[in-house]
Scaffold this motif. Structure first.
Motif, PDB file in Angstrom:
ATOM      1  N   VAL A 126       0.997  -1.190  -0.113  1.00 35.99           N
ATOM      2  CA  VAL A 126      -0.094   0.074   0.000  1.00 35.99           C
ATOM      3  C   VAL A 126       0.726   1.274  -0.094  1.00 35.99           C
ATOM      4  CG1 VAL A 126      -1.677   1.324   1.199  1.00 35.99           C
ATOM      5  CG2 VAL A 126      -1.805  -1.080   1.323  1.00 35.99           C
ATOM      6  N   LEU A 169      -1.594   5.831   9.933  1.00 36.13           N
ATOM      7  CA  LEU A 169      -2.114   4.989   8.869  1.00 36.13           C
ATOM      8  C   LEU A 169      -0.993   3.928   8.734  1.00 36.13           C
ATOM      9  CD1 LEU A 169      -3.654   7.457   6.284  1.00 36.13           C
ATOM     10  CD2 LEU A 169      -4.728   6.030   8.004  1.00 36.13           C
ATOM     11  N   THR A 209      -1.002   1.256  11.098  1.00 33.41           N
ATOM     12  CA  THR A 209      -2.100   0.453  10.913  1.00 33.41           C
ATOM     13  C   THR A 209      -2.124  -0.422   9.786  1.00 33.41           C
ATOM     14  OG1 THR A 209      -3.831   2.113  11.443  1.00 33.41           O
ATOM     15  CG2 THR A 209      -4.852   0.426  10.101  1.00 33.41           C
ATOM     16  N   LEU A 210      -1.387   0.005   8.756  1.00 31.85           N
ATOM     17  CA  LEU A 210      -1.085  -0.827   7.618  1.00 31.85           C
ATOM     18  C   LEU A 210      -0.252  -1.981   7.926  1.00 31.85           C
ATOM     19  CD1 LEU A 210      -1.011   1.819   4.689  1.00 31.85           C
ATOM     20  CD2 LEU A 210      -2.873   0.095   5.100  1.00 31.85           C
ATOM     21  N   VAL A 231      -3.369   5.173  -1.078  1.00 33.45           N
ATOM     22  CA  VAL A 231      -4.133   5.806   0.210  1.00 33.45           C
ATOM     23  C   VAL A 231      -3.663   7.204  -0.023  1.00 33.45           C
ATOM     24  CG1 VAL A 231      -4.879   6.246   2.461  1.00 33.45           C
ATOM     25  CG2 VAL A 231      -4.173   3.793   1.595  1.00 33.45           C
ATOM     26  N   ILE A 287      -7.974   5.245  -2.411  1.00 30.36           N
ATOM     27  CA  ILE A 287      -8.913   5.437  -1.552  1.00 30.36           C
ATOM     28  C   ILE A 287      -8.716   6.883  -0.885  1.00 30.36           C
ATOM     29  CG2 ILE A 287      -7.446   4.356   0.264  1.00 30.36           C
ATOM     30  CD1 ILE A 287     -10.183   3.283   1.469  1.00 30.36           C
ATOM     31  N   ILE A 346      -8.718  10.117   1.858  1.00 26.90           N
ATOM     32  CA  ILE A 346      -9.210  10.706   3.184  1.00 26.90           C
ATOM     33  C   ILE A 346      -8.759  12.026   3.308  1.00 26.90           C
ATOM     34  CG2 ILE A 346      -8.075  10.583   5.687  1.00 26.90           C
ATOM     35  CD1 ILE A 346      -7.025   7.728   5.020  1.00 26.90           C
ATOM     36  N   ALA A 384     -10.151   7.501   9.816  1.00 23.39           N
ATOM     37  CA  ALA A 384      -9.397   7.213   8.822  1.00 23.39           C
ATOM     38  C   ALA A 384      -8.795   5.826   8.975  1.00 23.39           C
ATOM     39  CB  ALA A 384      -8.259   8.065   8.213  1.00 23.39           C
ATOM     40  N   ASN A 385      -8.215   5.656  10.217  1.00 24.30           N
ATOM     41  CA  ASN A 385      -7.425   4.386  10.561  1.00 24.30           C
ATOM     42  C   ASN A 385      -8.563   3.293  10.765  1.00 24.30           C
ATOM     43  OD1 ASN A 385      -4.603   4.989  11.489  1.00 24.30           O
ATOM     44  ND2 ASN A 385      -5.704   6.502  12.224  1.00 24.30           N
ATOM     45  N   LEU A 397      -9.541   2.332   7.298  1.00 27.13           N
ATOM     46  CA  LEU A 397      -8.735   1.545   6.239  1.00 27.13           C
ATOM     47  C   LEU A 397      -8.249   0.187   6.571  1.00 27.13           C
ATOM     48  CD1 LEU A 397      -6.585   2.027   4.089  1.00 27.13           C
ATOM     49  CD2 LEU A 397      -4.933   2.887   5.547  1.00 27.13           C
ATOM     50  N   VAL A 400     -11.058  -1.762   5.400  1.00 29.55           N
ATOM     51  CA  VAL A 400     -10.742  -2.228   4.038  1.00 29.55           C
ATOM     52  C   VAL A 400      -9.875  -3.190   3.717  1.00 29.55           C
ATOM     53  CG1 VAL A 400      -9.746  -1.068   1.788  1.00 29.55           C
ATOM     54  CG2 VAL A 400     -11.698   0.187   3.127  1.00 29.55           C
TER      55      VAL A 400
END
Length: 299
Positions: free
Chosen positions: A6, A24, A27-28, A66, A89, A91, A107-108, A111, A114
């Motif tokens: 990503v 972010l 999170t990923l 993103v 995507i 944000i 957002a987090n 995502l 998703v």
């Protein structure tokens, strides 16, 4: 996993963008994704703990991009990645945000959902076109929102002959003309009293800007044809005109120049969290039904 690699793209001119981008990225990574940072975003935010990548490299390596910023940031990323078919995507780290539709504070979670497979896809069309003078192409570009022909500076109105697939439509004197996609129907076209067009429709909008004759109205056309806008006269000898493909500008249009616009071969794929609705976005952004809520189904 649908998205193994990503890329993060940000409006790096914004102060404080590094913190939400790092969240972010965390999170990923927690979801098992490899993270790339667009090169200019990395340089201007100081995020060096992840691999920096050019748009070309993102197109070759990423499964998802993103975009954090406003709609302008999304427009730029969409044009850069259209040929590589990397889905996007958005944000919202800007103001209005019709195509960067996920609020920053969610957002987090959005995502993460998703990445776990809870998403919907949507194809959006682009426009492509060129500026031709005496048979020579002077400029070409691609646009997700619109192609806009308008007078330059304080110059007078411009006279334009409009044809669709070589068939004469009308001649018009106005400050300009907007050729918009359904995506662009909520951009400049909307402020010029153009209609809002659902993004799933195969259509192109032609919207006059401050026409001299008030009976000249916006028209919705099939996107299977080519629009040709020929500048037949400029308002004053010293006047000029310019054409804009989203944020790409050719500012030396002259009488006799022809701007050809058609649907582009490539499309852009947007990713939305499950439950996305264009109508919910319109209600929220345009303050439709702005009254006390009786339920929380929209927010």
């Amino acid at each position: 996993m649908h998205f193994k690699t990503v890329a993060l793209i940000g409006r790096y001119q914004d102060s404080g963008l590094d913190a939400p981008l790092r969240k972010l990225a965390a999170t990923l990574q927690a979801a098992g994704c490899k993270v790339l940072i667009e090169a200019d975003t990395a340089k201007n935010t100081g995020i060096t703990e992840h691999d920096a990548a050019s748009y070309k490299e993102i197109g070759e390596q990423a499964d998802l991009a993103v975009v954090m910023g406003g709609d302008g940031t999304m427009l730029g990323a969409a044009r850069q990645l259209a040929c590589s078919h990397v889905p996007l995507i958005g944000i919202n780290h800007g103001r209005l945000g019709f195509i960067t539709d996920i609020p920053l504070h969610t957002a987090n979670d959005a995502l993460a959902s998703v990445i776990n497979g809870n998403f919907e896809t949507e194809e959006r069309v682009l426009l492509e076109g060129n500026v031709v003078r005496d048979g020579e192409t002077l400029f070409s570009g691609v646009a997700l929102n619109d192609v806009v022909l308008n007078r330059a500076g304080r110059g007078g109105m411009i006279d334009v002959r409009v044809e669709l697939d070589g068939v004469f439509m009308y001649s018009q004197r106005a400050d300009g003309l907007i050729v918009a996609t359904p995506t662009g129907s909520t951009a400049y076209s909307l402020s010029a009293n153009g209609p809002i067009v659902h993004p799933n429709l195969s259509a192109i909008l032609l919207v006059p800007v401050a026409p001299q004759t008030l009976s000249n109205r916006p028209i919705v056309l099939p996107d299977s044809g080519t629009l040709s806008l020929t500048i037949t006269a400029l308002g004053r000898v010293e006047s000029g005109a310019s054409v804009h493909f989203d944020m790409q500008t050719w500012s030396d249009c002259q009488a006799g120049d022809c701007i050809n616009v058609r649907r582009a071969k490539n499309t852009i794929r947007f990713i939305h969290p499950t439950g996305y609705s264009i109508f919910s976005t319109l209600r929220r952004k345009l303050y439709w039904n702005h009254m006390p809520q009786t339920s929380d189904e929209d927010e």
